[in-house]
Design an enzyme around this catalytic site. Structure first.
Site: not given
Length: 406
Positions: A377, A381
């Site tokens: 992450h 995204d």
């Protein structure tokens, strides 16, 4: 004349290995190309053959000792006599072995050993060495001509389960056994913990209707095998090609983090996780965007065979920009795969299972598979990860999109 036997030069990613087994002892004779020792590294097991025929006059490293790259492990004196029963044959640097009386079959020890393992009758093998000597290569050639191993993609063949440790059963006793972890298992444990500690790992899920691919395989399987010399059309090649096309659309998923920089890769090297008795290894299909389905299947079948035999080269497992793991071959319905650093994403395949779904307002039964995409992450995204997985789903449910690159 003596020859020093040294370990191969290790790549930068490997600092040392462990000498796990000697096949010969000091004073024993060895044939050229005959296996001397095994060295286990954190990625694979390396076989050390003898470059000459002769006698082992010194063993410098014992089983269980740590060795580095290009380190001396033994010394062989060449040009010695080799005994085979009551026969003696000496030819200086090249030793020939006479099997049986009357010189009917002449073969090197390594050739005889391989023939015994493969069940090959040496009387039916043509020797290409001096005076008709049957070499190891002659036996290998004969094996390839007489035995064609089926090429089974990793996605379809369930690897054999590792042998369970059998404890002696004695009533009233609670037995334990402490066994050191292998270098491969130690490295796997270290890298998995590092992956979880050093990445902001998250997993997104989806499901794919496998009926279109199943129908295509059933329709074209026989013709595919005829055209591609026995190569079987499996599932994994579709997933590799779908992943490549999705990676082209989402380059961040094919990238990696290098300090404070993003390293974009302009190539598509896909790692395919393979389970072995020693642990999980990830050989890499290089430049997968340039390969057809048959070429991908051949590569995966070759890697799977080499992995199970412990013969994967270190180079085969280095690099990689994206990884695919198939827990479905073991019956896994759903899982969260762990990243393979420094990669930023990994795709998890699972068991195909018939389930009721709704199509055009009607409940129908379809062969469905859950897909899992674990990603870092820090770089990717959630929206991009979801769109990437949806893109793979779309291509698998409409395989023409893979071939047409739509």
């Amino acid at each position: 004349m003596t020859t020093e036997i040294k370990t191969p030069a290790f790549p930068e990613s490997i600092s040392e290995g462990e000498l796990t087994k000697w096949y010969k002892k000091e004073g024993e004779q060895v044939d050229r190309d005959e296996l001397l020792a095994d060295i286990e590294t954190e990625k694979t097991t390396l076989e050390i053959p003898s470059p000459i025929s002769g006698t082992i006059i010194k063993i410098a490293k014992q089983e269980g000792e740590t060795v580095g790259g290009s380190e001396l492990i033994a010394v062989v004196a060449e040009g010695t006599t080799v005994l085979d029963g009551d026969e003696r044959v000496e030819h200086g640097k090249e030793t020939e072995i006479d099997q049986g009386r009357g010189g009917q079959t002449i073969a090197s020890p390594s050739a005889r050993k391989l023939a015994q393992e493969k069940g090959i009758d040496l009387t039916k093998v043509t020797g290409t060495g001096r005076r008709g000597l049957i070499t190891k290569e002659d036996v290998l050639t004969s094996t390839q001509q007489t035995r064609v191993e089926p090429k089974v993609p990793q996605a379809e063949k369930v690897p054999s389960q590792p042998p369970a440790f059998e404890m002696p059963e004695e009533e009233g006793e609670r037995i334990e056994r402490r066994v050191p972890m292998s270098r491969l298992r130690t490295t796997i444990a270290k890298r998995l913990v590092e992956a979880q500690h050093n990445a902001a790992m998250l997993t997104t899920f989806n499901e794919v209707n496998m009926q279109p691919i199943i129908r295509m395989r059933k329709q074209y399987q026989e013709e595919f095998q005829k055209v591609h010399h026995g190569t079987k059309l499996g599932f994994m090649s579709f997933f590799v090609r779908a992943s490549v096309e999705a990676l082209k659309r989402f380059p961040l998923v094919n990238a990696s983090i290098d300090s404070n920089d993003i390293l974009y890769h302009g190539y598509y090297d896909i790692g395919v996780a393979v389970s072995t008795e020693r642990g999980l290894v990830v050989p890499v299909v290089r430049n997968a965007d340039t390969l057809g389905l048959a070429q991908i299947e051949d590569q995966i079948a070759k890697f799977g065979k080499q992995a199970r035999e412990g013969k994967l080269a270190i180079e085969d497992m280095q690099g990689g920009t994206f990884t695919i793991s198939n827990g479905g071959v073991f019956g896994s319905l759903l899982s969260t795969p762990i990243l393979n650093p420094p990669q930023t994403a990994i795709l998890g395949m699972h068991k195909i299972e018939e389930r009721p779904i709704v199509e055009q307002g009607e409940i129908v039964i379809r062969p469905m598979m859950y897909l899992a995409l674990s990603y870092d992450h820090r770089l990717i995204d959630g929206a991009e990860a979801v769109r990437f997985l949806v893109s793979i789903k779309g291509m698998l449910e409409d395989p023409a999109r893979i071939l047409l690159e739509l």
